[in-house]
Scaffold this motif. Structure first.
Motif, PDB file in Angstrom:
ATOM      1  N   ALA A 446       0.137 -15.652  15.118  1.00 11.47           N
ATOM      2  CA  ALA A 446      -0.614 -14.467  15.538  1.00 11.47           C
ATOM      3  C   ALA A 446      -2.022 -14.906  15.933  1.00 11.47           C
ATOM      4  N   TYR A 447      -2.689 -14.111  16.713  1.00  9.70           N
ATOM      5  CA  TYR A 447      -4.042 -14.457  17.116  1.00  9.70           C
ATOM      6  C   TYR A 447      -4.848 -13.177  17.290  1.00  9.70           C
ATOM      7  N   PHE A 448      -6.156 -13.303  17.088  1.00  5.91           N
ATOM      8  CA  PHE A 448      -7.053 -12.186  17.347  1.00  5.91           C
ATOM      9  C   PHE A 448      -8.459 -12.733  17.524  1.00  5.91           C
ATOM     10  N   PHE A 449      -9.338 -11.921  18.062  1.00  9.28           N
ATOM     11  CA  PHE A 449     -10.740 -12.281  18.239  1.00  9.28           C
ATOM     12  C   PHE A 449     -11.575 -11.216  17.554  1.00  9.28           C
ATOM     13  N   HIS A 450     -12.409 -11.625  16.584  1.00 11.99           N
ATOM     14  CA  HIS A 450     -13.172 -10.661  15.791  1.00 11.99           C
ATOM     15  C   HIS A 450     -14.662 -10.872  16.004  1.00 11.99           C
ATOM     16  N   HIS A 451     -15.378  -9.799  16.347  1.00 10.02           N
ATOM     17  CA  HIS A 451     -16.818  -9.857  16.556  1.00 10.02           C
ATOM     18  C   HIS A 451     -17.503  -9.112  15.422  1.00 10.02           C
ATOM     19  N   HIS A 461     -22.443 -12.838  15.461  1.00 10.01           N
ATOM     20  CA  HIS A 461     -21.566 -13.832  14.833  1.00 10.01           C
ATOM     21  C   HIS A 461     -20.141 -13.602  15.330  1.00 10.01           C
ATOM     22  N   LEU A 462     -19.624 -14.554  16.103  1.00 17.58           N
ATOM     23  CA  LEU A 462     -18.279 -14.441  16.655  1.00 17.58           C
ATOM     24  C   LEU A 462     -17.340 -15.324  15.842  1.00 17.58           C
ATOM     25  N   LYS A 463     -16.451 -14.698  15.061  1.00 10.83           N
ATOM     26  CA  LYS A 463     -15.539 -15.419  14.178  1.00 10.83           C
ATOM     27  C   LYS A 463     -14.178 -15.516  14.859  1.00 10.83           C
ATOM     28  N   LEU A 464     -13.763 -16.746  15.170  1.00 13.52           N
ATOM     29  CA  LEU A 464     -12.481 -16.931  15.833  1.00 13.52           C
ATOM     30  C   LEU A 464     -11.356 -16.936  14.809  1.00 13.52           C
ATOM     31  N   SER A 465     -10.189 -16.500  15.239  1.00 16.08           N
ATOM     32  CA  SER A 465      -9.045 -16.387  14.336  1.00 16.08           C
ATOM     33  C   SER A 465      -8.379 -17.736  14.120  1.00 16.08           C
ATOM     34  N   GLU A 466      -7.286 -17.718  13.391  1.00 16.02           N
ATOM     35  CA  GLU A 466      -6.577 -18.951  13.057  1.00 16.02           C
ATOM     36  C   GLU A 466      -5.994 -19.617  14.302  1.00 16.02           C
ATOM     37  N   ASN A 472      -6.559 -14.808  24.897  1.00 11.46           N
ATOM     38  CA  ASN A 472      -7.819 -14.276  24.396  1.00 11.46           C
ATOM     39  C   ASN A 472      -8.988 -14.566  25.327  1.00 11.46           C
ATOM     40  N   LYS A 473      -8.754 -15.412  26.345  1.00  9.33           N
ATOM     41  CA  LYS A 473      -9.854 -15.899  27.179  1.00  9.33           C
ATOM     42  C   LYS A 473     -10.624 -14.769  27.855  1.00  9.33           C
ATOM     43  N   ALA A 474      -9.913 -13.807  28.452  1.00  4.51           N
ATOM     44  CA  ALA A 474     -10.580 -12.760  29.228  1.00  4.51           C
ATOM     45  C   ALA A 474     -11.564 -11.974  28.370  1.00  4.51           C
ATOM     46  N   SER A 475     -11.122 -11.540  27.163  1.00  2.00           N
ATOM     47  CA  SER A 475     -11.999 -10.734  26.318  1.00  2.00           C
ATOM     48  C   SER A 475     -13.189 -11.547  25.814  1.00  2.00           C
ATOM     49  N   ILE A 476     -12.964 -12.857  25.528  1.00  2.00           N
ATOM     50  CA  ILE A 476     -14.053 -13.707  25.055  1.00  2.00           C
ATOM     51  C   ILE A 476     -15.099 -13.897  26.147  1.00  2.00           C
ATOM     52  N   SER A 494     -14.538 -22.123  12.134  1.00  2.79           N
ATOM     53  CA  SER A 494     -14.211 -22.799  10.872  1.00  2.79           C
ATOM     54  C   SER A 494     -12.843 -22.417  10.323  1.00  2.79           C
ATOM     55  N   ASP A 495     -12.346 -21.230  10.657  1.00  2.00           N
ATOM     56  CA  ASP A 495     -11.030 -20.800  10.171  1.00  2.00           C
ATOM     57  C   ASP A 495      -9.916 -21.038  11.192  1.00  2.00           C
ATOM     58  N   SER A 496     -10.252 -21.647  12.310  1.00  3.75           N
ATOM     59  CA  SER A 496      -9.273 -21.798  13.386  1.00  3.75           C
ATOM     60  C   SER A 496      -8.518 -23.118  13.260  1.00  3.75           C
ATOM     61  N   GLU A 497      -7.211 -23.032  13.285  1.00  9.09           N
ATOM     62  CA  GLU A 497      -6.384 -24.234  13.301  1.00  9.09           C
ATOM     63  C   GLU A 497      -6.132 -24.702  14.734  1.00  9.09           C
ATOM     64  N   VAL A 498      -5.967 -23.750  15.642  1.00  9.95           N
ATOM     65  CA  VAL A 498      -5.699 -24.082  17.046  1.00  9.95           C
ATOM     66  C   VAL A 498      -6.569 -23.205  17.937  1.00  9.95           C
ATOM     67  N   ILE A 499      -7.335 -23.848  18.827  1.00  5.59           N
ATOM     68  CA  ILE A 499      -8.085 -23.126  19.862  1.00  5.59           C
ATOM     69  C   ILE A 499      -7.632 -23.685  21.205  1.00  5.59           C
ATOM     70  N   ASP A 500      -7.055 -22.835  22.029  1.00  2.00           N
ATOM     71  CA  ASP A 500      -6.514 -23.273  23.317  1.00  2.00           C
ATOM     72  C   ASP A 500      -7.596 -23.916  24.177  1.00  2.00           C
ATOM     73  N   TYR A 501      -7.198 -24.915  24.970  1.00  4.83           N
ATOM     74  CA  TYR A 501      -8.158 -25.631  25.813  1.00  4.83           C
ATOM     75  C   TYR A 501      -8.918 -24.689  26.734  1.00  4.83           C
ATOM     76  N   ASP A 502      -8.238 -23.681  27.289  1.00  2.00           N
ATOM     77  CA  ASP A 502      -8.898 -22.755  28.208  1.00  2.00           C
ATOM     78  C   ASP A 502     -10.053 -22.014  27.526  1.00  2.00           C
ATOM     79  N   VAL A 503      -9.858 -21.645  26.249  1.00  2.00           N
ATOM     80  CA  VAL A 503     -10.907 -20.957  25.500  1.00  2.00           C
ATOM     81  C   VAL A 503     -12.047 -21.929  25.188  1.00  2.00           C
TER      82      VAL A 503
END
Length: 534
Positions: A446-451, A461-466, A472-476, A494-503
């Motif tokens: 699962a993924y989400f973007f939390h502001h 403070h922009l906290k990225l999800s796991e 998620n690129k467009a909203s970011i 800090s809580d992200s295990e995977v961040i896509d290259y595009d992001v």
């Protein structure tokens, strides 16, 4: 309104001029505008011929794209004008509607539709094309430029413009045209093209760039002037080598205002009463809008300052441009990647370069046609060959390979699909492949973007999800574009295990651009990447 809320501006865009305003970069933008003009002029004429339209129609669209759309657009580096991708559509539409004047009426309607698309915020679709596909498009355009210009470089093709499709309107394909060119070489054209290429490469070398005079004189201007002089010299000392008029620029000569008015064409308003007009208008609006969104997305990736173009504003600008161009007798327009790439490679910094290119097109119609008609096409081919190489450098392929199969396969498949079909089909195929890898990566995650704004006023403070994917690129990107100067932004992975290259690339582009926007940025456990091509 709170101090925190005041720091967010929903209308702010990152595609702003550099500090100091437009005049501060005129030394870079003026030569770049000249280069774009030299590239755009024969393309405008050729697209008119291939579309079955009056010769001046493409020039009119280029003038409107440069002098009007450049200021309405939010992009600092894109160039608008007649597009190769619309050639077949225009040719078919003229046959369907019965006249070019009826097509002009349909183009007015298409422009209105594009403005409506901008107001309903349809431009967001441009954000959903993965970086690998956009880079594949740029690399494919580079290869197409190289392959299509070879016949002109060899002096074996009298028609400057060919459709960018693999299968051309004249029954040839990309490779058969090169094969025929090799059987009909023109020594004079090859000589002029080779000298032009050597000048361009020498002018671009580090040793030459240290000289002040070199920086002041655009290489393309030197090439054009030199090619005219060299061809005239060949006419005196070796007439058999001189490049003939059919291998030169062909611009209609306007000797008076009466001649100019006689060349203009105006819409047939009775076409509004025919349902077929609205079908053609819808097709033009959709295809032109998609090509524009793809082009500005690609231009943003090439922009060294990593500014972001507001897509909805771009649709409105293109819509107004299409309405004005059609009212004056011009072809439909889009933002075009070939001229935009030439603009960036020539060192453009702001939209002044596109505006200057439009002014040069206007002057070329009114005053310069006799001189411009002396330019050998092989010299212009040399300019475009170098532009093509810069778009499809070997380093780009190596970088995509290092990023893994998820990035490389969509990239290379997009290139091959565009080369052997056309731009929109190739992009569609590449997108299907990219979406497959995206869905595969998100199958179990699962993924989400939390502001979450912090307690300190003016800090975000922009906290990225796991797991953060391309989806998620467009909203970011949209959120990052809204921060006002003076904001403090913390992006926390800090809580992200995977961040896509595009992001990651979007965050890196924001980091590069943040200093110019006076934004204090802190990255926490965000892997730094080097954008491909830089």
């Amino acid at each position: 309104m709170s101090q925190t809320a005041e720091k967010v501006d929903t209308n702010t865009t990152a595609a702003s001029p550099l500090p100091g305003g437009y005049l501060s970069t005129l030394a870079n933008d003026a030569p770049a505008g000249l280069v774009v003009f030299l590239v755009a002029l024969p393309l405008c004429l050729g697209i008119s011929l291939a579309s079955g339209a009056p010769l001046l129609a493409g020039i009119i669209t280029g003038i409107v794209g440069g002098t009007l759309v450049s200021w309405l657009s939010g992009s600092q580096l894109s160039v608008s004008g007649p597009a190769a991708g619309l050639t077949v559509i225009v040719l078919t539409a003229i046959q369907t509607l019965g006249s070019f004047e009826a097509l002009l009426a349909a183009t007015v309607v298409a422009g209105i539709l594009q403005v409506i698309l901008g107001f309903v915020k349809a431009g967001i679709i441009g954000m959903y094309f993965p970086s690998s596909v956009i880079r594949g498009m740029l690399a494919a355009i580079g290869l197409i430029l190289i392959l299509k210009q070879i016949p002109h470089f060899l002096g074996a093709d009298t028609d400057y413009f060919e459709d960018n499709n693999f299968f051309q309107l004249d029954g040839q394909n990309t490779f058969s045209a090169i094969g025929d060119a090799l059987k009909a070489l023109s020594p004079g054209a090859i000589l002029i093209g080779s000298v032009s290429m050597l000048v361009l490469l020498a002018w671009d070398s580090k040793a030459m760039q240290r000289l002040k005079l070199v920086k002041m004189v655009p290489a393309a201007l030197l090439v054009v002037a030199g090619s005219i002089g060299l061809n005239l010299l060949l006419g005196s000392i070796a007439p058999t080598l001189q490049v003939q008029p059919e291998h030169m620029v062909k611009l209609p000569v306007v000797s008076s205002l009466g001649d100019l008015s006689g060349l203009l064409t105006f819409p047939d308003w009775s076409a509004f009463l025919r349902p077929a007009t609205y079908g053609v208008a819808f097709t033009i609006a959709m295809v032109a809008s998609l090509e524009t969104l793809l082009s500005v997305e690609a231009v943003d990736k090439l922009d060294p300052h990593k500014r972001h173009t507001p897509q909805n504003r771009e649709l409105k600008a293109q819509g107004v441009g299409n309405m004005v161009a059609a009212l004056l007798g011009g072809l439909p327009m889009t933002a075009v990647i070939v001229r935009s790439s030439a603009n960036i490679n020539a060192g453009a910094q702001t939209k002044m370069s596109a505006f200057i290119h439009g002014l040069f097109l206007l002057l070329s119609v009114l005053l310069l046609a006799p001189v411009l008609n002396l330019i050998p096409l092989s010299a212009l081919a040399a300019v475009l060959l170098l532009v093509g190489f810069k778009l499809t450098k070997p380093a780009l392929y190596r970088m995509q390979w290092k990023l893994g199969w998820e990035q490389f396969l969509p990239f290379i498949i997009t290139i091959l699909a565009i080369l052997f079909s056309d731009l929109l089909k190739g992009i569609s195929i590449g997108l299907v492949v990219a979406v497959f890898f995206i869905l595969k990566a998100n199958y179990q995650s699962a993924y989400f973007f939390h502001h979450e704004p912090s307690r300190e006023p003016g800090t975000f403070h922009l906290k990225l999800s796991e797991h953060v994917s391309f989806l998620n690129k467009a909203s970011i990107v949209q959120l990052l574009d809204r921060f006002k100067p003076g904001s403090r932004v913390i992006i926390d992975g800090s809580d992200s295990e995977v961040i896509d290259y595009d992001v990651l690339e979007a965050i890196e582009n924001f980091r590069v651009n943040a200093l110019e926007r006076d934004i204090d940025l802190e990255l926490r456990q965000i892997p730094q990447v080097t954008p491909v091509g830089h």
